[in-house]
Design a protein around this motif. Sequence first.
Motif, PDB file in Angstrom:
ATOM      1  N   ARG A 176      44.030  44.079  44.059  1.00 44.17           N
ATOM      2  CA  ARG A 176      43.578  43.930  45.440  1.00 44.17           C
ATOM      3  C   ARG A 176      42.053  43.906  45.458  1.00 44.17           C
ATOM      4  O   ARG A 176      41.407  44.599  44.695  1.00 44.17           O
ATOM      5  CB  ARG A 176      44.062  45.108  46.291  1.00 44.17           C
ATOM      6  CG  ARG A 176      45.567  45.269  46.375  1.00 44.17           C
ATOM      7  CD  ARG A 176      45.920  46.613  46.985  1.00 44.17           C
ATOM      8  NE  ARG A 176      45.406  47.716  46.147  1.00 44.17           N
ATOM      9  CZ  ARG A 176      45.376  48.986  46.526  1.00 44.17           C
ATOM     10  NH1 ARG A 176      45.791  49.333  47.735  1.00 44.17           N
ATOM     11  NH2 ARG A 176      44.916  49.914  45.705  1.00 44.17           N
ATOM     12  N   ARG A 177      41.495  43.093  46.326  1.00 42.97           N
ATOM     13  CA  ARG A 177      40.030  43.095  46.519  1.00 42.97           C
ATOM     14  C   ARG A 177      39.743  44.004  47.711  1.00 42.97           C
ATOM     15  O   ARG A 177      39.914  43.606  48.868  1.00 42.97           O
ATOM     16  CB  ARG A 177      39.514  41.678  46.746  1.00 42.97           C
ATOM     17  CG  ARG A 177      39.615  40.784  45.499  1.00 42.97           C
ATOM     18  CD  ARG A 177      38.950  39.453  45.745  1.00 42.97           C
ATOM     19  NE  ARG A 177      39.127  38.513  44.653  1.00 42.97           N
ATOM     20  CZ  ARG A 177      38.238  38.294  43.685  1.00 42.97           C
ATOM     21  NH1 ARG A 177      37.111  38.966  43.685  1.00 42.97           N
ATOM     22  NH2 ARG A 177      38.474  37.411  42.731  1.00 42.97           N
ATOM     23  N   GLU A 216      40.803  47.348  39.978  1.00 39.10           N
ATOM     24  CA  GLU A 216      40.505  47.329  41.424  1.00 39.10           C
ATOM     25  C   GLU A 216      39.183  48.003  41.769  1.00 39.10           C
ATOM     26  O   GLU A 216      38.943  48.366  42.917  1.00 39.10           O
ATOM     27  CB  GLU A 216      41.661  47.913  42.241  1.00 39.10           C
ATOM     28  CG  GLU A 216      42.918  47.063  42.170  1.00 39.10           C
ATOM     29  CD  GLU A 216      44.026  47.519  43.097  1.00 39.10           C
ATOM     30  OE1 GLU A 216      43.976  48.679  43.580  1.00 39.10           O
ATOM     31  OE2 GLU A 216      44.963  46.726  43.346  1.00 39.10           O
ATOM     32  N   ARG A 276      34.739  47.616  40.838  1.00 42.34           N
ATOM     33  CA  ARG A 276      33.774  46.522  40.667  1.00 42.34           C
ATOM     34  C   ARG A 276      32.442  47.121  40.240  1.00 42.34           C
ATOM     35  O   ARG A 276      32.298  48.349  40.178  1.00 42.34           O
ATOM     36  CB  ARG A 276      33.632  45.711  41.955  1.00 42.34           C
ATOM     37  CG  ARG A 276      33.394  46.558  43.184  1.00 42.34           C
ATOM     38  CD  ARG A 276      33.583  45.774  44.473  1.00 42.34           C
ATOM     39  NE  ARG A 276      33.690  46.677  45.608  1.00 42.34           N
ATOM     40  CZ  ARG A 276      34.681  46.651  46.501  1.00 42.34           C
ATOM     41  NH1 ARG A 276      35.629  45.741  46.414  1.00 42.34           N
ATOM     42  NH2 ARG A 276      34.717  47.511  47.498  1.00 42.34           N
ATOM     43  N   ASP A 299      31.401  42.548  37.154  1.00 38.49           N
ATOM     44  CA  ASP A 299      32.595  42.396  37.981  1.00 38.49           C
ATOM     45  C   ASP A 299      33.649  41.706  37.129  1.00 38.49           C
ATOM     46  O   ASP A 299      33.469  40.553  36.719  1.00 38.49           O
ATOM     47  CB  ASP A 299      32.319  41.498  39.209  1.00 38.49           C
ATOM     48  CG  ASP A 299      31.658  42.222  40.360  1.00 38.49           C
ATOM     49  OD1 ASP A 299      31.656  43.468  40.363  1.00 38.49           O
ATOM     50  OD2 ASP A 299      31.142  41.542  41.268  1.00 38.49           O
ATOM     51  N   HIS A 303      37.917  40.474  40.349  1.00 37.23           N
ATOM     52  CA  HIS A 303      37.322  41.680  40.934  1.00 37.23           C
ATOM     53  C   HIS A 303      35.937  41.330  41.461  1.00 37.23           C
ATOM     54  O   HIS A 303      35.234  40.487  40.894  1.00 37.23           O
ATOM     55  CB  HIS A 303      37.189  42.791  39.893  1.00 37.23           C
ATOM     56  CG  HIS A 303      38.485  43.360  39.433  1.00 37.23           C
ATOM     57  ND1 HIS A 303      39.330  42.699  38.559  1.00 37.23           N
ATOM     58  CD2 HIS A 303      39.092  44.549  39.697  1.00 37.23           C
ATOM     59  CE1 HIS A 303      40.388  43.447  38.312  1.00 37.23           C
ATOM     60  NE2 HIS A 303      40.266  44.580  38.991  1.00 37.23           N
ATOM     61  N   LYS A 351      42.202  35.192  40.647  1.00 40.63           N
ATOM     62  CA  LYS A 351      43.079  36.013  41.472  1.00 40.63           C
ATOM     63  C   LYS A 351      43.883  37.009  40.645  1.00 40.63           C
ATOM     64  O   LYS A 351      44.438  37.956  41.187  1.00 40.63           O
ATOM     65  CB  LYS A 351      44.044  35.116  42.257  1.00 40.63           C
ATOM     66  CG  LYS A 351      43.357  34.234  43.303  1.00 40.63           C
ATOM     67  CD  LYS A 351      44.376  33.419  44.086  1.00 40.63           C
ATOM     68  CE  LYS A 351      43.684  32.574  45.161  1.00 40.63           C
ATOM     69  NZ  LYS A 351      44.661  31.757  45.930  1.00 40.63           N
TER      70      LYS A 351
END
Length: 210
Positions: free
Chosen positions: A52-53, A99, A101, A123, A127, A133
């Motif tokens: 998930r971002r 998840e 960064r 990153d 991420h 993705k």
Amino acid sequence: MPPTETTAHPANIQYPSVPPGLKLLQLKFRVLSALSSEWAFKAAWEVFTTPRRLPLKTWETKALAHATQHWAQAESGRIAYYEWNGSGSRTVLLVHGWEHRASFWGHMADGLAKAGFRIVAVDGPAHGLSDGKRATLVSFAGAVQAVADAIGPVHATVAHSFGAACTAGVPVRFNQAIGGQLPRLVLMSAPSSTRKVAARFAHLLHLPPA
């Protein structure tokens, strides 16, 4: 008199109820598994490799305000990385976990920069601002490798959790142009077994052995 031994009884622990979203996923995989274990595996692998971002927090924005952003090219796409105190005498590379960064390292980056180090934080793929993705151990390690090759000699690397597994387990090859030695390596909360991580994921979703 000697103390009397007593039997300890575990306390009653109230666990939170299963979130509706997780129940829906478990139902989805029960249905898919009944139809085809191959379909179920492909769907589970997609969930397993899709981070998930998460929304950017205020303290992250403040941390990045003192950093310079750069880009490196990896097989997974463009990889964003950030630099604090670019004139520092020795480079410390920071590798985040699943998840997270680069900006999650803000407090540590600030302290190390004040101590005179040049700080670089990456990153990972899928991420932060990096392309993609989905991420795997191999693609994540490839991104760290691309940044390590781009920034020159690395004096130390600090890697957390999934990032630690990628950095030390794949592994990333540091300082290849000057003999391939890395003077310092710190691994934080590195998983002892990727198989066990996958097993916990399978248990969470009630995946059958097949």
